[in-house]
Design a protein around this motif. Sequence first.
Motif: not given
Length: 654
Positions: A17, A19, A441, A443
């Motif tokens: 992930w 952020e 967040k 991906r």
Amino acid sequence: MSIDPQDIETHSHESRWFEPSPEFVAKARVRSAEEYEKLYRESLDSPETFWKRETGDLVFRSPWKELVEWKLPHARWFEGATLNASESCLDRHLSTDRKDAPALIWESEPGETRRMTYGELHQKVVELAAALRGLGVKKGDRVAIYMGMVPEVVVAMLAAARIGAPHTVVFGGFAAESLRDRINDCAAKVVLTQDGAYRRGGVVPLKATVDRAVEATPSVEKVVVFRRLGQSVLPIEMKEGRDLDWDALVKQADPEAGAPESVDAEHPLFILYTSGSTGKPKGVLHTTAGYLVGAHVSTKYVFDLRDSDVYWCTADVGWVTGHSYLVYGPLSNGATCLMYEGAPNHPDWGRFWQIIEKHKVTILYTAPTAIRAFIRQGTDWPKKSDLSSLRLLGSVGEPINPEAWVWYHTNIGQGRCPVVDTWWQTETGSILLTTLPGAHKMRPGSTGLPFFGVVPEIVNKAGEPVGREKGGLLILRRPWPSILRTVWGDDERFRKQYFSEIQGAYFTGDGARQDKDGYFHVVGRIDDVLNVSGHRIGTAEIESALVSHPSVAEAAAVGRPDELKGQALVVFVTLKPNNEPNEAMKKALTEHVAQEIGKFARPDAVRFAESLPKTRSGKIMRRLLKDVAAGRESTGDTSTLEDYSVIARLREED
Ligand code: WTA
């Protein structure tokens, strides 16, 4: 469907992930997943409240009476409202301090800069609108635009919108034949063009292509020519009585005649041709209020635009991304947009990064194919420029592989900028799947979550939800404001193409899956549409271009995975008797496709075949050809193949 949904990859290669930074979040419109969730729920549960508030800054001359009417497959939005799209993009800024702010900062390929404030852009649009009226263009008449990336193309689109004349912008890379087909399909009355454009150090002769196209377009009365290069750089011929000089025409026009036409919410705003899985390109029709709302609201939230931003969408205005995120979305938000005329590698691979430094670009929205090309050239190029002005990055047009995403985030965004991977289509008009940059967040490789008002689902062929971590067809259950309204002149095709696959839902043509966290991963087309360097190409179009060559008996076009282009175009050709399958023939066929469609559609490989693999009912088995093109064994069912030896012979010729 040429790919079985069950074959769609169901696992992620990238589980990290990323952020957004606390600094970004602190200034963002939507700052947390919870805030997004609340707005998203509101957009579905109380759509009246949601859309009323979110469209408050657009100019509606009269308010809508009914938010949405959904009589499958036709959606109507904001019925009862009257408006003019150009007023929301221009006039509304004249009473604010945006009047003197740059609407467009234009960087030409040779390196000069032009700035146009909202006040100036408005003036130019009013003048051209008046000039078009003077030529007899009326509300509802179609205006074709075949231009390069110059501010005047924006003027052209908004001037057409101002008089209620739907525009059809044809990408300047299309050849005369393709331009002609599009003009004829919508029976355009006027063509707006320019003498030529700079591209990669050379000159693209746009007017000369228009000359060839309009030899057989009975609807065209006038051709208006903007002089980008001038006679000394590119001499052009002007046909007496048909061709008019843009500047001279505008000078004569009475600006009083440039007032905006008030149109109904569902009045056509533009037609944009795009490739489908069968036949000729389709004229995707977008209407005024719904489209404008979709572009406006998505731009505001996805790019989190501010007055201080210098926003750069690198897409050509000839594609839908240029329509929604270079013109209607950012201008309706009063943004300062950078527009670049030329190629990313002219004079060298540092050009994009120099432009960012020169104009202090804060938001960059580009395509994975460009990012992969930059990766190949190495990180020294971006390192030469100061990219510290950037605060947000976007990706669009095709799946972005996690490696490219991480490279973009690290080397261009310098770890500081969120990346929004935005999924949408010509037909959807605006972004439907994305993350919101300050709320979510990220991906790598996943587009994220549904935008407001959007209800995506992943289903099997029977239309049943497949659940998380499983591949399936991406569909949309509810209409959103900027959904296409029909295919111009062919409502039956519209029904069949988008609403016959899955009962009661819009079928995107894409395969996708949702991961365990609910993020969507769009893996690409599962129909016979290719995505080559982010350009949508229909296999049927390529095939019909090939069989129009006198030496070709039969042809099949397929995609092959390609590291740079996403997909490369491979064509299998059977020649007529007495034609030699040699290198010269390969070249001739490649050029023929460039002539018929455009250079960007040139096949990457031509392979000759004595015959093509077919089912017993005579259908070409593209799935097998794809395997041959990719050099892999066929795992699928071949029981319907008419003649097994055909495939064996094709492989031998590899
Ligand atoms: C693909 C371009 C994965 C998809 C705006 C879609 C994407 C087609 C993404 C539409 C993305 C677009 N991730 N795939 N972020 N964005 N696509 O009409 O296959 O030129 O159906 O619109 O591009 O292409 P179009």
